[in-house]
Design a protein around this motif. Structure first.
Motif, PDB file in Angstrom:
ATOM      1  N   ILE A 179       0.817  -1.429   0.067  1.00  0.00           N
ATOM      2  CA  ILE A 179      -0.008   0.087   0.094  1.00  0.00           C
ATOM      3  C   ILE A 179       0.894   1.186   0.106  1.00  0.00           C
ATOM      4  O   ILE A 179       0.690   2.164  -0.694  1.00  0.00           O
ATOM      5  CB  ILE A 179      -0.883  -0.049   1.049  1.00  0.00           C
ATOM      6  N   GLU A 180       1.859   1.267   0.651  1.00  0.00           N
ATOM      7  CA  GLU A 180       2.778   2.320   0.825  1.00  0.00           C
ATOM      8  C   GLU A 180       3.213   2.606  -0.639  1.00  0.00           C
ATOM      9  O   GLU A 180       3.511   3.743  -0.997  1.00  0.00           O
ATOM     10  CB  GLU A 180       3.867   2.084   1.897  1.00  0.00           C
ATOM     11  N   GLY A 181       4.088   1.709  -1.077  1.00  0.00           N
ATOM     12  CA  GLY A 181       4.502   1.834  -2.485  1.00  0.00           C
ATOM     13  C   GLY A 181       3.758   2.418  -3.584  1.00  0.00           C
ATOM     14  O   GLY A 181       3.745   3.055  -4.538  1.00  0.00           O
ATOM     15  N   VAL A 182       2.299   1.845  -3.543  1.00  0.00           N
ATOM     16  CA  VAL A 182       1.300   2.239  -4.478  1.00  0.00           C
ATOM     17  C   VAL A 182       1.007   3.728  -4.124  1.00  0.00           C
ATOM     18  O   VAL A 182       0.612   4.309  -5.075  1.00  0.00           O
ATOM     19  CB  VAL A 182      -0.094   1.327  -4.329  1.00  0.00           C
ATOM     20  N   VAL A 183       0.872   4.022  -2.874  1.00  0.00           N
ATOM     21  CA  VAL A 183       0.344   5.584  -2.763  1.00  0.00           C
ATOM     22  C   VAL A 183       1.814   6.226  -3.211  1.00  0.00           C
ATOM     23  O   VAL A 183       1.460   7.373  -3.798  1.00  0.00           O
ATOM     24  CB  VAL A 183       0.063   5.814  -1.200  1.00  0.00           C
ATOM     25  N   LYS A 184       2.840   5.953  -2.962  1.00  0.00           N
ATOM     26  CA  LYS A 184       4.151   6.900  -3.111  1.00  0.00           C
ATOM     27  C   LYS A 184       4.187   7.060  -4.723  1.00  0.00           C
ATOM     28  O   LYS A 184       4.722   7.917  -5.194  1.00  0.00           O
ATOM     29  CB  LYS A 184       5.145   6.288  -2.657  1.00  0.00           C
ATOM     30  N   SER A 185       3.767   5.997  -5.449  1.00  0.00           N
ATOM     31  CA  SER A 185       3.892   5.886  -6.922  1.00  0.00           C
ATOM     32  C   SER A 185       3.042   6.674  -7.828  1.00  0.00           C
ATOM     33  O   SER A 185       2.868   6.976  -8.897  1.00  0.00           O
ATOM     34  CB  SER A 185       4.296   4.675  -7.409  1.00  0.00           C
ATOM     35  N   ILE A 186       1.884   7.207  -7.115  1.00  0.00           N
ATOM     36  CA  ILE A 186       0.738   7.605  -7.636  1.00  0.00           C
ATOM     37  C   ILE A 186       0.979   9.046  -8.455  1.00  0.00           C
ATOM     38  O   ILE A 186       0.765   9.167  -9.566  1.00  0.00           O
ATOM     39  CB  ILE A 186      -0.492   7.902  -6.820  1.00  0.00           C
ATOM     40  N   PRO A 187       1.933  10.117  -7.820  1.00  0.00           N
ATOM     41  CA  PRO A 187       2.339  10.970  -8.517  1.00  0.00           C
ATOM     42  C   PRO A 187       2.901  10.733  -9.851  1.00  0.00           C
ATOM     43  O   PRO A 187       2.994  11.310 -10.705  1.00  0.00           O
ATOM     44  CB  PRO A 187       3.340  11.959  -7.351  1.00  0.00           C
ATOM     45  N   ASN A 188       3.907   9.627  -9.748  1.00  0.00           N
ATOM     46  CA  ASN A 188       4.600   9.252 -10.906  1.00  0.00           C
ATOM     47  C   ASN A 188       3.938   8.838 -12.200  1.00  0.00           C
ATOM     48  O   ASN A 188       3.971   9.310 -13.055  1.00  0.00           O
ATOM     49  CB  ASN A 188       5.557   8.070 -10.426  1.00  0.00           C
ATOM     50  N   THR A 189       2.871   8.078 -11.602  1.00  0.00           N
ATOM     51  CA  THR A 189       1.935   7.545 -12.740  1.00  0.00           C
ATOM     52  C   THR A 189       0.775   8.814 -13.300  1.00  0.00           C
ATOM     53  O   THR A 189       0.460   8.806 -14.404  1.00  0.00           O
ATOM     54  CB  THR A 189       0.823   6.464 -12.069  1.00  0.00           C
ATOM     55  N   LEU A 190       0.624   9.699 -12.467  1.00  0.00           N
ATOM     56  CA  LEU A 190       0.040  10.921 -12.689  1.00  0.00           C
ATOM     57  C   LEU A 190       0.620  11.667 -13.691  1.00  0.00           C
ATOM     58  O   LEU A 190       0.275  12.363 -14.762  1.00  0.00           O
ATOM     59  CB  LEU A 190      -0.354  11.921 -11.714  1.00  0.00           C
ATOM     60  N   PHE A 191       2.174  11.914 -13.723  1.00  0.00           N
ATOM     61  CA  PHE A 191       3.029  12.418 -14.490  1.00  0.00           C
ATOM     62  C   PHE A 191       3.063  11.514 -16.168  1.00  0.00           C
ATOM     63  O   PHE A 191       3.177  12.411 -16.864  1.00  0.00           O
ATOM     64  CB  PHE A 191       4.271  12.502 -14.008  1.00  0.00           C
ATOM     65  N   GLY A 192       2.811  10.275 -15.766  1.00  0.00           N
ATOM     66  CA  GLY A 192       2.743   9.707 -17.188  1.00  0.00           C
ATOM     67  C   GLY A 192       1.438  10.148 -17.876  1.00  0.00           C
ATOM     68  O   GLY A 192       1.654  10.041 -19.209  1.00  0.00           O
TER      69      GLY A 192
END
Length: 361
Positions: A179-192
């Protein structure tokens, strides 16, 4: 002045194309950020967040049909804030374009032009792309529309064929979820989903606004499907242990493509040829919209002069950046900042637009 009218479908082609380019750029970060093969959850959450803002921002943009987000902000916000928003988008597009060109130039050097200096590759891309961008939005939209058909779709097909000899159990285990990794990577996916930032400028060029809301949602859904599909393909091909160490996952995938009856000895070169067309089109698109952001911010009526001003800036930035294998760990922080502001600015415009609408009523 540039001819401004493009169709909603050409607009969607631009948005999907640009988003795909940055999804491939951000893929190594997403693969390494999440512990386990569940990075697709971050992509879904990011897409849902953007979809929730599409309807209200589209309504605001329809109320100011001839204005980009910079022009709209000048109607709704104090002048210094509107200028700051314009400056932000200029910086965003220039930084994003320099990252894209650096990544693109390194791939060309790695596969095709082994002995050619990377700075020469970058300046060649810039000079060619600036000529295309100077032709205006109609030419760029036509290039994007054709590129989706003749390059992006075949490129995705080549990647899909790579899954023929793969281990499909690599998508497991899904539980327990990081869950922590998923939440942290949301901004990176948004940039995609970089087309979302382009939408704030391209929407003012669309000639038929009645279809925009539906097609803008479709753009996010289509981009999400491509994003998730590519993520899963890399996972089943390499597994998490190997995937997290890949600098260019798509190039690595194409090294092992086996298409029955395919008459080219190296599918890697064929896939790279498609990628060159896709990335070059994206560089043209970004140069044009950087020009538009400068024009709107400075409130000038120029006809493309700012495109040529970008050439030395982009060249210096792209040439000065370190290799992508060294740069990826440092991309995370600007991706967080840009993703947050890309979302925050439209939300601020939505809030001010609704407030002004209530005051008017």
């Amino acid at each position: 002045m540039f001819e401004k009218g493009i169709t909603p479908y050409q607009n969607v082609s631009i948005l999907i194309l640009v988003s795909f380019a940055f999804q491939t750029l951000m893929m190594p970060i997403i693969l390494s950020e999440v512990d386990g093969p569940v990075g697709w959850l971050s992509i879904i959450i990011g897409a849902i967040i953007l979809i929730l803002t599409i309807k209200p921002i589209n309504k605001i943009m329809d109320d100011y049909k001839e204005d980009t987000i910079v022009g709209i902000s000048s109607h709704l916000l104090p002048k210094y804030i509107a200028k700051s928003i314009g400056l932000y988008y200029i910086i965003l597009f220039i930084v994003a374009n320099s990252l894209l060109m650096k990544d693109f130039a390194e791939q060309i050097k790695l596969l095709m032009l082994f002995k050619t200096p990377i700075s020469f590759i970058i300046i060649t891309i810039l000079l060619t792309a600036s000529y295309a961008a100077k032709k205006g939005i109609q030419t760029i939209s036509e290039i994007a529309h054709i590129t989706v058909l003749i390059a992006l779709i075949p490129y995705l097909a080549v990647i899909i064929f790579s899954a023929y000899y793969s281990n499909y159990t690599n998508v497991f285990p899904i539980y327990p979820v990081d869950i922590e990794g998923v939440v942290k990577s949301i901004p990176n996916t948004l940039f995609g989903f970089f087309g979302y930032a382009i939408l704030m400028f391209s929407n003012s060029h669309v000639s038929k606004t009645e279809k925009n809301m539906l097609l803008n949602k479709k753009f996010i859904i289509i981009s999400m499907a491509i994003y998730i599909g590519c993520y899963i393909l890399i996972i089943i091909k390499f597994g998490m242990e190997e995937a997290v160490n890949l600098v260019w996952p798509f190039l690595s995938v194409m090294k092992f493509v086996n298409i029955p009856g395919f008459f080219f000895e190296s599918t890697e070169i064929v896939g790279m040829s498609f990628q060159i067309i896709v990335t070059f089109s994206c560089v043209c698109i970004l140069m044009y919209f950087t020009n538009l952001a400068i024009q709107e911010t400075l409130e000038t009526k120029e006809n493309g002069y700012f495109i040529f001003i970008q050439i030395p800036i982009l060249y210096i930035m792209a040439a000065a950046l370190p290799g992508m294998y060294m740069l990826y760990p440092y991309v995370k922080i600007p991706a967080y900042v840009f993703s947050g502001l890309n979302l925050l600015i439209p939300i601020l415009i939505i809030f001010k637009g609704k407030k002004k609408g209530k005051a008017r009523n």
